[in-house]
Write a protein that holds these residues in place. Sequence first.
Motif, mmCIF file in Angstrom:
data_model
loop_
_atom_site.group_PDB
_atom_site.id
_atom_site.type_symbol
_atom_site.label_atom_id
_atom_site.label_comp_id
_atom_site.label_asym_id
_atom_site.label_seq_id
_atom_site.Cartn_x
_atom_site.Cartn_y
_atom_site.Cartn_z
ATOM 1 N N TYR A 1 -5.189 5.043 0.332
ATOM 2 C CA TYR A 1 -4.066 4.163 0.007
ATOM 3 C C TYR A 1 -4.362 3.438 -1.293
ATOM 4 O O TYR A 1 -5.500 3.058 -1.561
ATOM 5 C CB TYR A 1 -3.834 3.139 1.118
ATOM 6 C CG TYR A 1 -3.247 3.741 2.368
ATOM 7 C CD1 TYR A 1 -1.877 3.723 2.582
ATOM 8 C CD2 TYR A 1 -4.053 4.331 3.328
ATOM 9 C CE1 TYR A 1 -1.326 4.278 3.719
ATOM 10 C CE2 TYR A 1 -3.509 4.883 4.474
ATOM 11 C CZ TYR A 1 -2.144 4.848 4.668
ATOM 12 O OH TYR A 1 -1.602 5.398 5.786
ATOM 13 N N VAL A 2 -3.313 3.238 -2.098
ATOM 14 C CA VAL A 2 -3.429 2.576 -3.401
ATOM 15 C C VAL A 2 -2.409 1.449 -3.463
ATOM 16 O O VAL A 2 -1.295 1.588 -2.962
ATOM 17 C CB VAL A 2 -3.158 3.582 -4.544
ATOM 18 C CG1 VAL A 2 -3.243 2.925 -5.897
ATOM 19 C CG2 VAL A 2 -4.095 4.764 -4.451
ATOM 20 N N SER B 1 -1.544 8.286 -0.589
ATOM 21 C CA SER B 1 -1.651 9.379 -1.540
ATOM 22 C C SER B 1 -0.818 10.572 -1.079
ATOM 23 O O SER B 1 -0.793 10.906 0.106
ATOM 24 C CB SER B 1 -3.116 9.802 -1.672
ATOM 25 O OG SER B 1 -3.217 11.011 -2.388
ATOM 26 N N TRP C 1 0.826 -1.201 0.000
ATOM 27 C CA TRP C 1 0.000 0.000 0.000
ATOM 28 C C TRP C 1 0.859 1.248 0.000
ATOM 29 O O TRP C 1 1.852 1.333 0.708
ATOM 30 C CB TRP C 1 -0.916 0.009 1.225
ATOM 31 C CG TRP C 1 -1.916 -1.099 1.193
ATOM 32 C CD1 TRP C 1 -1.833 -2.274 1.864
ATOM 33 C CD2 TRP C 1 -3.119 -1.147 0.442
ATOM 34 N NE1 TRP C 1 -2.924 -3.053 1.579
ATOM 35 C CE2 TRP C 1 -3.740 -2.385 0.704
ATOM 36 C CE3 TRP C 1 -3.747 -0.272 -0.434
ATOM 37 C CZ2 TRP C 1 -4.939 -2.757 0.129
ATOM 38 C CZ3 TRP C 1 -4.952 -0.648 -1.003
ATOM 39 C CH2 TRP C 1 -5.535 -1.869 -0.717
ATOM 40 N N ILE D 1 -6.062 -2.491 -9.634
ATOM 41 C CA ILE D 1 -5.707 -1.499 -8.625
ATOM 42 C C ILE D 1 -6.636 -1.688 -7.438
ATOM 43 O O ILE D 1 -7.842 -1.875 -7.609
ATOM 44 C CB ILE D 1 -5.860 -0.066 -9.181
ATOM 45 C CG1 ILE D 1 -4.865 0.164 -10.309
ATOM 46 C CG2 ILE D 1 -5.677 0.968 -8.077
ATOM 47 C CD1 ILE D 1 -5.031 1.499 -10.997
ATOM 48 N N LYS D 2 -6.070 -1.621 -6.239
ATOM 49 C CA LYS D 2 -6.867 -1.696 -5.013
ATOM 50 C C LYS D 2 -6.776 -0.358 -4.294
ATOM 51 O O LYS D 2 -5.720 0.280 -4.281
ATOM 52 C CB LYS D 2 -6.369 -2.823 -4.118
ATOM 53 C CG LYS D 2 -6.612 -4.180 -4.738
ATOM 54 C CD LYS D 2 -6.315 -5.290 -3.773
ATOM 55 C CE LYS D 2 -6.642 -6.605 -4.453
ATOM 56 N NZ LYS D 2 -7.297 -7.535 -3.582
ATOM 57 N N LEU D 3 -7.893 0.062 -3.701
ATOM 58 C CA LEU D 3 -7.987 1.325 -2.977
ATOM 59 C C LEU D 3 -8.583 1.067 -1.603
ATOM 60 O O LEU D 3 -9.482 0.229 -1.459
ATOM 61 C CB LEU D 3 -8.904 2.308 -3.716
ATOM 62 C CG LEU D 3 -8.564 2.606 -5.165
ATOM 63 C CD1 LEU D 3 -9.741 3.287 -5.838
ATOM 64 C CD2 LEU D 3 -7.341 3.469 -5.244
ATOM 65 N N LEU E 1 -10.652 3.530 -13.198
ATOM 66 C CA LEU E 1 -10.267 4.567 -12.248
ATOM 67 C C LEU E 1 -10.011 5.883 -12.976
ATOM 68 O O LEU E 1 -10.437 6.943 -12.524
ATOM 69 C CB LEU E 1 -9.030 4.144 -11.457
ATOM 70 C CG LEU E 1 -8.554 5.118 -10.393
ATOM 71 C CD1 LEU E 1 -9.645 5.397 -9.367
ATOM 72 C CD2 LEU E 1 -7.301 4.588 -9.717
#
Length: 64
Positions: free
Chosen positions: A20-21, A9, A6, A29-31, A48
């Motif tokens: 967090y990305v 930003s 992670w 992509i995970k957020l 996204l």
Amino acid sequence: MPAPVWQKSSYSQEGSNCLYVAAAAPHIIKLRESDTPDVILTTTPTSLHAFIRAAKAGRYDTSR
């Protein structure tokens, strides 16, 4: 599958809610937010990008 790495930003301030990305796999992509880290959204870079463009254009503004 290895745990996501992670990244916070650069727009997040210390002590505030942070975004967090993580790159989970090619084209995934995970957020997540710091206040609810167990809730993870999964998307593609294309989706996204479309969401961010629409948000910048005001498409989701409710004050109109």
